[in-house]
Scaffold this motif. Sequence first.
Motif, PDB file in Angstrom:
ATOM      1  N   ILE A 154    -120.032   6.168  24.307  1.00  0.00           N
ATOM      2  CA  ILE A 154    -120.438   5.164  23.326  1.00  0.00           C
ATOM      3  C   ILE A 154    -120.108   5.633  21.917  1.00  0.00           C
ATOM      4  CG2 ILE A 154    -122.430   3.998  22.280  1.00  0.00           C
ATOM      5  CD1 ILE A 154    -123.723   4.009  25.058  1.00  0.00           C
ATOM      6  N   VAL A 155    -119.562   4.727  21.118  1.00  0.00           N
ATOM      7  CA  VAL A 155    -119.337   4.960  19.689  1.00  0.00           C
ATOM      8  C   VAL A 155    -120.359   4.126  18.927  1.00  0.00           C
ATOM      9  CG1 VAL A 155    -117.720   4.763  17.759  1.00  0.00           C
ATOM     10  CG2 VAL A 155    -116.875   5.355  20.050  1.00  0.00           C
ATOM     11  N   THR A 156    -121.194   4.791  18.138  1.00  0.00           N
ATOM     12  CA  THR A 156    -122.241   4.111  17.383  1.00  0.00           C
ATOM     13  C   THR A 156    -121.871   4.094  15.907  1.00  0.00           C
ATOM     14  OG1 THR A 156    -123.920   4.881  18.946  1.00  0.00           O
ATOM     15  CG2 THR A 156    -124.685   4.057  16.815  1.00  0.00           C
ATOM     16  N   PHE A 157    -121.777   2.908  15.338  1.00  0.00           N
ATOM     17  CA  PHE A 157    -121.479   2.764  13.914  1.00  0.00           C
ATOM     18  C   PHE A 157    -122.774   2.720  13.117  1.00  0.00           C
ATOM     19  CE2 PHE A 157    -117.366   1.749  15.487  1.00  0.00           C
ATOM     20  CZ  PHE A 157    -116.477   1.953  14.443  1.00  0.00           C
ATOM     21  N   THR A 158    -122.781   3.393  11.970  1.00  0.00           N
ATOM     22  CA  THR A 158    -123.929   3.354  11.077  1.00  0.00           C
ATOM     23  C   THR A 158    -123.967   1.999  10.369  1.00  0.00           C
ATOM     24  OG1 THR A 158    -122.680   4.213   9.192  1.00  0.00           O
ATOM     25  CG2 THR A 158    -123.700   5.831  10.676  1.00  0.00           C
ATOM     26  N   THR A 159    -125.036   1.736   9.642  1.00  0.00           N
ATOM     27  CA  THR A 159    -125.136   0.484   8.890  1.00  0.00           C
ATOM     28  C   THR A 159    -123.997   0.367   7.884  1.00  0.00           C
ATOM     29  OG1 THR A 159    -127.540   0.491   9.115  1.00  0.00           O
ATOM     30  CG2 THR A 159    -126.612  -0.900   7.381  1.00  0.00           C
ATOM     31  N   THR A 160    -123.741   1.463   7.166  1.00  0.00           N
ATOM     32  CA  THR A 160    -122.630   1.470   6.206  1.00  0.00           C
ATOM     33  C   THR A 160    -121.299   1.322   6.925  1.00  0.00           C
ATOM     34  OG1 THR A 160    -123.836   2.860   4.642  1.00  0.00           O
ATOM     35  CG2 THR A 160    -121.433   2.829   4.446  1.00  0.00           C
ATOM     36  N   GLY A 161    -121.153   2.031   8.039  1.00  0.00           N
ATOM     37  CA  GLY A 161    -119.916   1.949   8.793  1.00  0.00           C
ATOM     38  C   GLY A 161    -119.641   0.548   9.309  1.00  0.00           C
ATOM     39  N   SER A 162    -120.662  -0.114   9.814  1.00  0.00           N
ATOM     40  CA  SER A 162    -120.498  -1.484  10.314  1.00  0.00           C
ATOM     41  C   SER A 162    -120.090  -2.426   9.188  1.00  0.00           C
ATOM     42  CB  SER A 162    -121.803  -1.968  10.953  1.00  0.00           C
ATOM     43  OG  SER A 162    -122.101  -1.222  12.113  1.00  0.00           O
ATOM     44  N   ARG A 163    -120.688  -2.219   8.014  1.00  0.00           N
ATOM     45  CA  ARG A 163    -120.362  -3.078   6.877  1.00  0.00           C
ATOM     46  C   ARG A 163    -118.920  -2.856   6.431  1.00  0.00           C
ATOM     47  NH1 ARG A 163    -123.858  -1.302   3.666  1.00  0.00           N
ATOM     48  NH2 ARG A 163    -122.544  -0.032   2.302  1.00  0.00           N
ATOM     49  N   GLN A 164    -118.510  -1.590   6.353  1.00  0.00           N
ATOM     50  CA  GLN A 164    -117.141  -1.280   5.956  1.00  0.00           C
ATOM     51  C   GLN A 164    -116.143  -1.795   6.990  1.00  0.00           C
ATOM     52  OE1 GLN A 164    -115.785  -0.139   3.322  1.00  0.00           O
ATOM     53  NE2 GLN A 164    -117.537   0.550   2.147  1.00  0.00           N
ATOM     54  N   PHE A 165    -116.468  -1.591   8.259  1.00  0.00           N
ATOM     55  CA  PHE A 165    -115.592  -2.053   9.329  1.00  0.00           C
ATOM     56  C   PHE A 165    -115.424  -3.574   9.253  1.00  0.00           C
ATOM     57  CE2 PHE A 165    -114.429  -3.383  13.567  1.00  0.00           C
ATOM     58  CZ  PHE A 165    -113.590  -2.376  14.040  1.00  0.00           C
ATOM     59  N   GLY A 166    -116.526  -4.273   9.062  1.00  0.00           N
ATOM     60  CA  GLY A 166    -116.479  -5.731   8.994  1.00  0.00           C
ATOM     61  C   GLY A 166    -115.682  -6.243   7.813  1.00  0.00           C
ATOM     62  N   SER A 167    -115.741  -5.528   6.689  1.00  0.00           N
ATOM     63  CA  SER A 167    -114.998  -5.973   5.508  1.00  0.00           C
ATOM     64  C   SER A 167    -113.500  -5.700   5.659  1.00  0.00           C
ATOM     65  CB  SER A 167    -115.526  -5.280   4.251  1.00  0.00           C
ATOM     66  OG  SER A 167    -115.291  -3.882   4.300  1.00  0.00           O
ATOM     67  N   MET A 168    -113.145  -4.621   6.334  1.00  0.00           N
ATOM     68  CA  MET A 168    -111.731  -4.285   6.538  1.00  0.00           C
ATOM     69  C   MET A 168    -111.093  -5.103   7.651  1.00  0.00           C
ATOM     70  SD  MET A 168    -111.166  -0.194   6.143  1.00  0.00           S
ATOM     71  CE  MET A 168    -112.456   0.245   7.301  1.00  0.00           C
ATOM     72  N   PHE A 169    -111.885  -5.364   8.691  1.00  0.00           N
ATOM     73  CA  PHE A 169    -111.348  -6.013   9.888  1.00  0.00           C
ATOM     74  C   PHE A 169    -112.157  -7.269  10.202  1.00  0.00           C
ATOM     75  CE2 PHE A 169    -110.968  -1.328  10.521  1.00  0.00           C
ATOM     76  CZ  PHE A 169    -109.609  -1.233  10.248  1.00  0.00           C
ATOM     77  N   GLU A 170    -112.047  -8.247   9.345  1.00  0.00           N
ATOM     78  CA  GLU A 170    -112.774  -9.498   9.556  1.00  0.00           C
ATOM     79  C   GLU A 170    -112.258 -10.175  10.816  1.00  0.00           C
ATOM     80  OE1 GLU A 170    -112.323 -11.914   6.153  1.00  0.00           O
ATOM     81  OE2 GLU A 170    -113.394 -10.558   4.804  1.00  0.00           O
ATOM     82  N   LYS A 171    -113.147 -10.889  11.480  1.00  0.00           N
ATOM     83  CA  LYS A 171    -112.735 -11.625  12.666  1.00  0.00           C
ATOM     84  C   LYS A 171    -111.840 -12.767  12.230  1.00  0.00           C
ATOM     85  CE  LYS A 171    -116.687 -10.633  15.646  1.00  0.00           C
ATOM     86  NZ  LYS A 171    -117.779 -11.205  16.463  1.00  0.00           N
TER      87      LYS A 171
END
Length: 220
Positions: A188-205
């Motif tokens: 399992i890869v667990t993203f932090t709150t900051t990581g999830s936010r950064q990931f979502g901004s870089m890789f929008e659906k």
Amino acid sequence: MLVALMSGKALTATELAAEAGIMAQTASAHLARLHGGGLLLARKQGRHKYFALASTDVAGVLEALMGLAADAGHLRSRTGPKDKALRQARICYNHLAGDMSVQMFDSLIAQNFLDPSGGRLQLTEPGRDFAAKLGVDIDKLAAGRSELCRECLDWSKRRSHLAGSLGRAMLARFVELGWARLDRSTRIVTFTTTGSRQFGSMFEKRTAAENCNSPLQVEP
């Protein structure tokens, strides 16, 4: 046993026997066949012998086979709360897999960072700039022996995610930035709150039809 090695970690025959729920002697016989068939690498260290997947190509085949097994209802799964986490984000040998990986792959294509045309996945010039801003050294990766960009069929989404040395480097970078944590015992890869936010901004659906570039902002 092969699925257990998808974490990218080398394990002993005893550990792999426990994963499969079989006797050590039975595991050793199977491991000998898998090693002889070129699916595994074996390395001795002290009194122990460790096994690992032979290559990323083997990992890609396994991921695809798990998709077929899931379709047929024959995929071995551990029930419980980890199932959802595994589908969300997990390790596929050395790169990111799961829902978030497919979202990332689709976004990279939509933003013209990856070009799937021509029968071979290619990193574009805008993609090189994107990788550099993220902190990935593309020249160093390109000089290596591993393929830079490669599609890997995701078993839970039945769609492609990014493998190759770029996929490996991006997952490593997420960890370096503190955006994600790896649990190799569960994959399992667990993203932090900051990581999830950064990931979502870089890789929008988005879809490839929504081809647009957005500025990359990497927060520490």
